[in-house]
Design an enzyme around this catalytic site. Structure first.
Site, short mmCIF file in Angstrom:
data_model
loop_
_atom_site.label_atom_id
_atom_site.label_comp_id
_atom_site.label_asym_id
_atom_site.label_seq_id
_atom_site.Cartn_x
_atom_site.Cartn_y
_atom_site.Cartn_z
N THR A 1 -25.07 -16.56 61.53
CA THR A 1 -24.20 -17.47 62.27
C THR A 1 -24.90 -18.77 62.64
OG1 THR A 1 -22.97 -15.60 63.19
CG2 THR A 1 -22.77 -17.70 64.32
N VAL A 2 -26.06 -18.66 63.30
CA VAL A 2 -26.76 -19.87 63.76
C VAL A 2 -27.46 -20.58 62.60
CG1 VAL A 2 -28.50 -20.78 65.32
CG2 VAL A 2 -27.05 -18.89 66.06
N GLU B 1 -34.90 -24.78 72.71
CA GLU B 1 -33.72 -25.21 73.47
C GLU B 1 -32.57 -24.22 73.32
OE1 GLU B 1 -31.86 -26.79 76.10
OE2 GLU B 1 -33.27 -28.34 75.49
N ILE C 1 -25.95 -25.93 75.54
CA ILE C 1 -26.19 -26.76 76.73
C ILE C 1 -27.60 -27.35 76.67
CG2 ILE C 1 -26.21 -26.82 79.25
CD1 ILE C 1 -24.61 -24.23 79.24
N GLY D 1 -15.19 -10.59 68.62
CA GLY D 1 -16.53 -10.99 68.20
C GLY D 1 -17.38 -11.58 69.31
N GLU E 1 -21.16 -7.48 70.93
CA GLU E 1 -21.65 -6.63 69.85
C GLU E 1 -21.07 -5.22 70.00
OE1 GLU E 1 -23.52 -7.75 67.46
OE2 GLU E 1 -24.06 -9.71 68.30
N LYS F 1 -33.62 -14.69 79.67
CA LYS F 1 -33.40 -16.14 79.80
C LYS F 1 -33.97 -16.67 81.11
CE LYS F 1 -29.27 -16.04 76.90
NZ LYS F 1 -27.79 -16.04 76.85
#
Length: 403
Positions: free
Chosen positions: A10-11, A121, A128, A179, A182, A197
């Site tokens: 995806t990324v 990032e 963001i 989606g 998971e 995080k």
């Protein structure tokens, strides 16, 4: 700049898409090779001129590739590849908060010793812009608090429960079908993702590493409609919030559900959106809000890091203190709910030295306590599968407002 991408999901696919647009033709940036598990699945990328490989070391040992983008997920393999890339003097951009939270000390040392950039990032807050401005402002601010809603899956679930009056299991199923979650949503609903995080953010603004195992974590797995109903009746909402605080040489860090007033800033953040809020001596309060996940939101953050490296604008290496640090639990008022009426009377007896406010037969508020104390007492009386729900009351909320 020649780039190797570890992971074209995806990324990684989003990074390729963005860098392939006409606006990037003015930059001398080329994605040379991408690591995939199955070439036939990504044949369309190969047709666009992207070299595909099943061997990560074709990227890591390629002298032409100066920058590695790691967007695989997981910990063990990304650790191996990031470590190797940095040791070869290659710049690394990663979206992987799990591997950063566990191995940041080693990565930062390798990056500094090999004159390589380590940028991340996309690891917190998706699209963001959060890490870079915090790094910049940490040069001139003494930050003392960072908090936020930093997980789109859990926020989507709580938002739907609040808006539509649904049970947790029903909303989780919806989130999986869409989606947003998971098939194994444990990291999201148990608070582990958010704890990673807040660990990364604490290193960024406090220059002090707070290990994951020292962060107090309570998730939303056992929240029920009745908990949300009690909050809404009082004009409140429930959000899963990460918070890290530094005051009087003491650190406090927690990820836990918080009951807060519906007019609070955090209560306004719905669905998959995220918010981060920092407090410092020059900046009394600064907020960052936006889409916390998604293909292009997260890929945008990765590309932003790549442009900083390309333009020689990568922030200098962080000087983080990794010495052992005691992280204290947060002392506050807590909402507690058990469905087993016998067990809840046993728990209240264990907590008799604290001021307790009864809400109904299955719920009460314990004042000026830590969640770890509540959990320890619940464990003593063998609450089945830890099947109870606790939530911290926001500082602006008076316990009697829930009556």
């Amino acid at each position: 700049m020649k780039i190797g991408i570890l992971g074209l999901g995806t990324v990684g696919g989003g990074v390729w898409d963005i860098l392939s647009t006409t606006k990037f033709q003015e930059y001398d940036i080329k994605v040379k090779t991408a690591l995939v598990r199955n070439k036939s699945k990504y044949i369309s990328y190969e047709e666009q001129g992207l070299n595909l490989t099943l061997d990560p070391y074709e990227i890591l040992n390629d002298p032409e590739i100066d920058t590695v983008v790691e967007v695989m997920g997981g910990i063990d393999k990304p650790y191996e590849y990031i470590k190797y890339a940095l040791s070869q003097g290659k710049h690394v951009v990663t979206a992987n908060k799990a591997v950063l939270a566990k191995h940041m000390e080693e990565f930062l040392a390798l990056a500094k010793n090999n004159n390589a950039a380590l940028l991340y990032e996309a690891s917190v807050g998706g699209g963001i812009p959060l890490i870079k401005p915090l790094k910049q402002n940490a040069r001139i601010n003494n930050f003392y608090e960072i908090s936020g809603i930093l997980n789109g899956t859990s926020n989507f679930i709580l938002s739907k429960m609040s808006k539509e009056g649904l049970e947790f299991a029903d909303v989780l199923k919806q989130a999986q079908e869409k989606g947003y979650a998971e098939q194994d949503p444990s990291d999201d609903i148990d608070g582990t993702d958010m704890a990673r995080k807040i660990s990364v953010l604490s290193s960024t603004i406090f220059k002090k590493h707070l290990p994951l195992e020292h962060i107090q974590i309570n998730g939303i797995r056992h929240i029920e409609k009745q908990d949300m109903d009690i909050a809404k009746k009082a004009g409140c909402d429930i959000k899963l919030i990460a918070k890290s605080n530094y005051e009087n040489n003491n650190y406090k860090a927690a990820v836990e559900p918080v009951i807060l007033k519906q007019n609070s800033i955090f209560a306004q953040v719905s669905d998959e959106y995220n918010i981060g809020m920092a407090k410092g001596d020059n900046l009394s309060e600064v907020s960052f809000y936006g889409e916390g996940a998604g293909r292009y939101a997260t890929a945008n953050a990765v590309v932003s890091d790549l442009l900083d490296i390309y333009n020689h604008e990568a922030i200098e290496h962080l000087a983080v203190d990794f010495s052992s640090t005691k992280v204290n639990p947060i002392l506050a008022d807590y909402y507690v709910r058990l469905n087993d009426t016998n067990k809840i009377e046993e728990l209240k007896a264990k907590l008799s030295s604290y001021n307790l406010i009864n809400l109904h037969k299955g719920a009460f508020i314990a004042e000026k306590i830590t969640s770890s104390e509540i959990k320890n007492y619940a464990d003593e009386i063998n609450v089945a599968n830890q099947n109870y729900f606790i939530a911290r009351l926001d500082d602006a909320l008076i316990p009697s407002e829930l009556l």
